[in-house]
Design an enzyme around this catalytic site. Structure first.
Site, PDB file in Angstrom:
ATOM      1  N   SER A  42      43.075  37.037  40.112  1.00  9.55           N
ATOM      2  CA  SER A  42      43.631  37.201  38.767  1.00  9.55           C
ATOM      3  C   SER A  42      42.743  36.615  37.674  1.00  9.55           C
ATOM      4  O   SER A  42      42.816  37.059  36.525  1.00  9.55           O
ATOM      5  CB  SER A  42      45.019  36.550  38.701  1.00  9.55           C
ATOM      6  N   HIS A  76      46.445  30.753  33.514  1.00 10.11           N
ATOM      7  CA  HIS A  76      45.397  31.753  33.690  1.00 10.11           C
ATOM      8  C   HIS A  76      44.610  31.895  32.388  1.00 10.11           C
ATOM      9  O   HIS A  76      45.116  31.550  31.316  1.00 10.11           O
ATOM     10  CB  HIS A  76      45.992  33.111  34.077  1.00 10.11           C
TER      11      HIS A  76
END
Length: 292
Positions: free
Chosen positions: A45, A272
């Site tokens: 990711s 993230h």
């Protein structure tokens, strides 16, 4: 100044030569443009840019962004990009299907591949998510005091990196090299998630106890060191973010941070990289590889 007769002879000679070339079909050809770099992006990711808008709808399960660092790099250097990055990928998904409709990532490689980049390893053994959930839960119980996560888990996560993630990385790199023997391979580390030391404002964004901030920081550092080791031993290039991402962790303000926090962030996928983080990852990778 040349004599007029001499000039005339030169002019006639030039004209005759041009006529001969044209008669033989030897007209000058424009230089051929160099073929674009054939670039394949693999990884998890952090490579996919999961949570960064706009979303790439070509593979919805992978939460791949149209603004992830591979697409930024490809646009800057005019590369022909095949992007098979996928959120939640583990190293095993280089050679195994992650989902029924998602092929093993190395299937995108070939002997014609010039460049390969990836981040991988953070999902193996649930290193990031497992540790963050465990430490977050422990931190909430102690209202942010002490080091409950370190007390509970000790070396569990770093031991798992040594015992399983490292050999898995070596196997993944071997699979990449076998499928793309002519490619330049870049293994990217993970930008810092936590600050170097406890920040009193951080708990509201990352509910980690003050004593566990250095514990998690050490865990991430250990993973990045393992990535660097595997890359070095496999003949790949390691892209280190330890210095350039300092001061851009998830506890910093929007516009400064590269990583979104658990609470109060601007992404549906916390912990993230945001769009700025993906762009800076592209910057650093290009600088290390000497691209652009």
């Amino acid at each position: 100044m040349p004599h007029p007769a001499r000039r005339l002879r030169r002019t006639l000679a030039a004209a005759l030569a041009a006529s001969a070339v044209a008669a033989l079909g030897l007209t000058a050809q424009p230089a051929q443009a160099a073929d674009p770099v054939t670039y394949v992006a693999l990884g998890d990711s952090y490579s996919a840019g999961s949570g960064v808008s706009p979303t790439d709808l070509s593979s919805p399960l992978c939460l791949r962004s149209q603004a992830n660092y591979p697409k930024v790099i490809a646009a800057r250097i005019g590369a022909q990009l095949t992007d098979v990055t996928c959120g939640a990928a583990q190293t095993k998904h280089f050679t195994q299907s992650q989902y029924p409709t998602v092929a093993p990532q190395v299937n995108a490689l070939s002997t014609d591949t010039d460049l390969v980049t990836f981040t991988i390893g953070g999902n193996d053994n649930s290193t990031f998510i497992g540790a963050l959930l465990a430490c977050g839960s422990a931190g909430l119980v102690t209202a942010g005091y002490g080091n409950p996560c370190q007390t509970l888990y000790g070396s569990k996560f770093t031991d798992a990196i040594d015992d399983t993630t490292y050999p898995a990385l070596k196997s993944a790199l071997a699979a990449v090299k076998a499928k793309a023997p002519n490619a330049r391979i870049a293994v990217l580390g993970y930008p810092w998630i936590t600050p170097a030391t406890f920040d009193s404002t951080c708990f509201a964004k990352l509910p980690i106890a003050r004593g566990d901030i250095p514990y998690l920081r050490g865990l991430q550092g250990h993973l990045n060191d393992t990535l660097a080791r595997a890359a070095r031993e496999s003949g790949a290039t390691y892209v280190d973010f330890a210095q350039v991402s300092e001061g851009h962790d998830a506890c910093k303000a929007s516009g400064t941070r590269w990583i979104e926090p658990v609470i109060g962030g601007n992404s549906l996928v916390p912990v993230h990289p945001n769009a700025l983080g993906e762009s800076r990852m592209a910057d650093r990778t290009m600088a290390v590889l000497g691209l652009g």
